[in-house]
Design a protein around this motif. Structure first.
Motif, PDB file in Angstrom:
ATOM      1  N   ARG A   5     -10.200  -8.552   6.047  1.00  0.00           N
ATOM      2  CA  ARG A   5      -9.729  -8.512   7.541  1.00  0.00           C
ATOM      3  C   ARG A   5     -10.967  -8.093   8.506  1.00  0.00           C
ATOM      4  O   ARG A   5     -11.255  -8.782   9.410  1.00  0.00           O
ATOM      5  N   THR A   6     -11.713  -7.023   8.034  1.00  0.00           N
ATOM      6  CA  THR A   6     -12.612  -6.533   8.964  1.00  0.00           C
ATOM      7  C   THR A   6     -13.912  -7.356   8.778  1.00  0.00           C
ATOM      8  O   THR A   6     -14.575  -7.493   9.780  1.00  0.00           O
ATOM      9  N   ALA A   8      -8.870  -1.893  -0.293  1.00  0.00           N
ATOM     10  CA  ALA A   8     -10.315  -2.038   0.077  1.00  0.00           C
ATOM     11  C   ALA A   8     -10.419  -3.343   0.132  1.00  0.00           C
ATOM     12  O   ALA A   8     -10.929  -3.753   1.158  1.00  0.00           O
ATOM     13  N   THR A  15       0.765  -1.252   0.059  1.00  0.00           N
ATOM     14  CA  THR A  15      -0.019   0.050  -0.047  1.00  0.00           C
ATOM     15  C   THR A  15       0.926   1.421  -0.028  1.00  0.00           C
ATOM     16  O   THR A  15       0.535   2.221  -0.714  1.00  0.00           O
ATOM     17  N   TRP A  58      -8.467  -5.953   0.749  1.00  0.00           N
ATOM     18  CA  TRP A  58      -7.615  -6.411   1.853  1.00  0.00           C
ATOM     19  C   TRP A  58      -8.287  -5.947   3.283  1.00  0.00           C
ATOM     20  O   TRP A  58      -8.582  -6.879   4.000  1.00  0.00           O
ATOM     21  N   TRP A  59      -8.756  -4.835   3.236  1.00  0.00           N
ATOM     22  CA  TRP A  59      -9.524  -4.069   4.467  1.00  0.00           C
ATOM     23  C   TRP A  59     -10.545  -5.186   4.734  1.00  0.00           C
ATOM     24  O   TRP A  59     -11.110  -5.497   5.767  1.00  0.00           O
ATOM     25  N   PHE A 114     -15.136  -2.543  -1.444  1.00  0.00           N
ATOM     26  CA  PHE A 114     -15.447  -2.944  -0.238  1.00  0.00           C
ATOM     27  C   PHE A 114     -16.931  -3.106  -0.128  1.00  0.00           C
ATOM     28  O   PHE A 114     -17.262  -4.021   0.525  1.00  0.00           O
TER      29      PHE A 114
END
Length: 137
Positions: free
Chosen positions: A104-105, A98, A32, A100-101, A65
């Motif tokens: 994870r989230t 996004a 990133t 990757w985020w 996302f």
């Protein structure tokens, strides 16, 4: 003979590697940082207009996302799912941070090894394409 008292059920919290961040977190942070540097360099060298470049990056990441969240919701409710190829195309288009985020989230698509392998490939290809574009310009 009496049985021992039952212990209340406890919920285990998954902590990868004893609570430390997973190795992919360091890779994602490094990639990133490189991606942001490439975008900044392209803007600085006047290869890409700042408004369009930043807007496109934000929009593709928001869309990515949202696609992961919608797919997670569909999976929970047993509805039609977003094809993995569409999620990978969004990553390749620049939405991989996004993605990757979201992995994870939302805890979505984070345990499927083949999906993660292709995901990382799309992230690397996207960054390589940006670097090649700047090098050839």
């Amino acid at each position: 003979m009496t049985s021992p008292p039952k212990r209340p059920a406890t919920r285990r919290v998954r902590r990868p590697h004893g609570g430390s961040p997973p190795a992919s977190a360091y890779g994602a942070l490094l990639l990133t940082t490189g991606w942001a540097g490439l975008l900044g360099w392209g803007i600085w060298m006047r290869q890409w207009p700042p408004g369009w470049t930043l807007s496109a990056a934000v929009l593709v990441n928001l869309l990515t996302f949202w696609a992961y969240a919608a797919d997670k919701n569909a999976a929970i409710q047993g509805r039609w799912r977003t094809p993995e190829s569409h999620l990978h195309l969004l990553s390749l288009a620049g939405g991989w941070p996004a993605a990757w985020w979201a992995q994870r989230t939302l805890r979505h698509k984070s345990s499927k090894r083949t999906f993660r392998w292709v995901y990382w490939l799309t992230a690397l290809l996207h960054c390589a394409a940006l670097a090649a574009w700047l090098a050839l310009a």
